[in-house]
Design a protein around this motif. Structure first.
Motif, PDB file in Angstrom:
ATOM      1  N   LEU A 107       0.900  -1.280  -0.029  1.00 58.71           N
ATOM      2  CA  LEU A 107      -0.076  -0.055   0.012  1.00 58.71           C
ATOM      3  C   LEU A 107       0.852   1.178   0.018  1.00 58.71           C
ATOM      4  CD1 LEU A 107      -3.043  -1.158   2.244  1.00 58.71           C
ATOM      5  CD2 LEU A 107      -2.587  -1.283  -0.424  1.00 58.71           C
ATOM      6  N   THR A 108       2.016   1.156  -0.700  1.00 53.43           N
ATOM      7  CA  THR A 108       2.748   2.369  -0.806  1.00 53.43           C
ATOM      8  C   THR A 108       2.384   3.364  -1.913  1.00 53.43           C
ATOM      9  OG1 THR A 108       4.434   1.308  -2.137  1.00 53.43           O
ATOM     10  CG2 THR A 108       4.836   1.367   0.258  1.00 53.43           C
ATOM     11  N   GLU A 109       2.762   4.255  -2.194  1.00 50.76           N
ATOM     12  CA  GLU A 109       2.193   5.288  -3.328  1.00 50.76           C
ATOM     13  C   GLU A 109       2.863   4.845  -4.498  1.00 50.76           C
ATOM     14  OE1 GLU A 109       2.887   9.272  -3.259  1.00 50.76           O
ATOM     15  OE2 GLU A 109       2.150   9.479  -0.937  1.00 50.76           O
ATOM     16  N   ALA A 110       4.100   4.000  -4.413  1.00 47.19           N
ATOM     17  CA  ALA A 110       4.756   3.227  -5.603  1.00 47.19           C
ATOM     18  C   ALA A 110       3.740   2.086  -6.173  1.00 47.19           C
ATOM     19  CB  ALA A 110       5.982   2.735  -5.252  1.00 47.19           C
ATOM     20  N   ILE A 111       3.138   1.683  -5.369  1.00 50.51           N
ATOM     21  CA  ILE A 111       2.368   0.326  -5.743  1.00 50.51           C
ATOM     22  C   ILE A 111       1.033   0.715  -5.995  1.00 50.51           C
ATOM     23  CG2 ILE A 111       1.685  -0.620  -3.702  1.00 50.51           C
ATOM     24  CD1 ILE A 111       3.259  -2.490  -6.539  1.00 50.51           C
ATOM     25  N   ALA A 112       0.447   1.920  -5.567  1.00 51.73           N
ATOM     26  CA  ALA A 112      -0.774   2.327  -5.872  1.00 51.73           C
ATOM     27  C   ALA A 112      -1.549   1.922  -7.231  1.00 51.73           C
ATOM     28  CB  ALA A 112      -1.136   3.867  -5.335  1.00 51.73           C
ATOM     29  N   PRO A 113      -0.720   2.519  -8.163  1.00 50.85           N
ATOM     30  CA  PRO A 113      -1.409   2.099  -9.745  1.00 50.85           C
ATOM     31  C   PRO A 113      -1.767   0.668  -9.674  1.00 50.85           C
ATOM     32  CG  PRO A 113       0.458   3.609  -9.892  1.00 50.85           C
ATOM     33  CD  PRO A 113       0.460   3.211  -8.559  1.00 50.85           C
ATOM     34  N   GLN A 114      -1.291  -0.268  -9.003  1.00 42.65           N
ATOM     35  CA  GLN A 114      -1.536  -1.677  -9.204  1.00 42.65           C
ATOM     36  C   GLN A 114      -2.726  -2.176  -8.116  1.00 42.65           C
ATOM     37  OE1 GLN A 114      -0.139  -3.931 -11.387  1.00 42.65           O
ATOM     38  NE2 GLN A 114       0.876  -1.946 -11.856  1.00 42.65           N
ATOM     39  N   VAL A 115      -3.209  -1.244  -7.234  1.00 44.03           N
ATOM     40  CA  VAL A 115      -4.285  -1.567  -6.143  1.00 44.03           C
ATOM     41  C   VAL A 115      -5.529  -0.870  -6.768  1.00 44.03           C
ATOM     42  CG1 VAL A 115      -4.998  -1.059  -4.008  1.00 44.03           C
ATOM     43  CG2 VAL A 115      -2.655  -1.440  -4.430  1.00 44.03           C
ATOM     44  N   TYR A 116      -6.433  -1.977  -7.090  1.00 46.40           N
ATOM     45  CA  TYR A 116      -7.623  -1.539  -7.537  1.00 46.40           C
ATOM     46  C   TYR A 116      -9.069  -1.697  -6.675  1.00 46.40           C
ATOM     47  CZ  TYR A 116      -7.970  -6.545  -8.850  1.00 46.40           C
ATOM     48  OH  TYR A 116      -8.060  -7.705  -8.674  1.00 46.40           O
ATOM     49  N   GLY A 117      -8.838  -2.040  -5.439  1.00 50.68           N
ATOM     50  CA  GLY A 117      -9.971  -2.149  -4.495  1.00 50.68           C
ATOM     51  C   GLY A 117      -9.331  -2.269  -3.116  1.00 50.68           C
ATOM     52  N   THR A 133      -7.534   6.099 -13.440  1.00 48.98           N
ATOM     53  CA  THR A 133      -7.920   6.771 -12.089  1.00 48.98           C
ATOM     54  C   THR A 133      -6.639   6.054 -11.163  1.00 48.98           C
ATOM     55  OG1 THR A 133     -10.035   6.896 -12.553  1.00 48.98           O
ATOM     56  CG2 THR A 133      -9.265   6.879  -9.946  1.00 48.98           C
ATOM     57  N   LEU A 134      -6.228   4.949 -11.643  1.00 44.82           N
ATOM     58  CA  LEU A 134      -4.988   4.345 -10.606  1.00 44.82           C
ATOM     59  C   LEU A 134      -3.772   5.158 -10.750  1.00 44.82           C
ATOM     60  CD1 LEU A 134      -5.944   0.488 -11.135  1.00 44.82           C
ATOM     61  CD2 LEU A 134      -6.684   1.918  -9.343  1.00 44.82           C
ATOM     62  N   LYS A 135      -3.690   5.699 -11.816  1.00 47.12           N
ATOM     63  CA  LYS A 135      -2.446   6.659 -11.977  1.00 47.12           C
ATOM     64  C   LYS A 135      -2.401   7.899 -11.317  1.00 47.12           C
ATOM     65  CE  LYS A 135      -1.945   4.118 -16.391  1.00 47.12           C
ATOM     66  NZ  LYS A 135      -1.976   4.248 -17.872  1.00 47.12           N
TER      67      LYS A 135
END
Length: 150
Positions: A107-117, A133-135
């Protein structure tokens, strides 16, 4: 290039939804809702090699929900999955694309574009249906806010 979540989940022969739950739930969540069920649920126990560092839990359970065909109402189905996973763990739970997991990047900002829920106890689940939106900076801040609640 596809920009919707359903297209992003269809990268392999069978679509896979990965649900990440800190710790080991006492009872495995039931991912069957309104007659919709994955063709298979694969469960993995992910363990840190070293003592817990920035992430306070030594283990995360990954549930890979494998589908022949994604649910017609994907957004609501994913919200239901997050609710039951959250109640089974009493912790923040999240969904992310295959290959995105690493204890150093939970759940870091770097991985946020991979988290969709994502969901936390007492909150309504949040599912992002649009990959663009994930970006965004806003989504990175949402994910980071949930990290602070772990």
């Amino acid at each position: 290039m596809a920009s919707d979540l359903a297209s992003g989940l269809r990268f392999a022969a069978q679509p896979v939804v990965s649900v990440f739950v800190p710790g080991t739930p006492a009872v495995s969540p039931n991912f069957v809702f309104g007659g919709t069920a994955p063709a298979e649920v694969r469960t993995y126990s992910l363990e840190q090699d070293d003592p817990p560092g920035s992430f306070p839990c030594a283990r995360v359970t990954e549930f890979d929900l494998v589908f022949d065909v994604l649910p017609a109402d994907l957004g609501h189905y994913l919200e239901d999955c997050l609710k039951v996973a959250c109640s089974a763990s009493a912790s923040v739970v999240w969904m992310a694309f295959e290959g995105s997991f690493h204890f150093d990047h939970i759940l870091t900002e770097a991985i946020a574009p991979q988290v969709y829920g994502i969901c936390a106890p007492g909150d309504d689940p949040v599912v992002v249906p649009d990959l663009e939106t994930l970006k965004t900076p806003h989504w990175r801040s949402v994910v980071a806010s949930y990290r602070s609640r772990l």
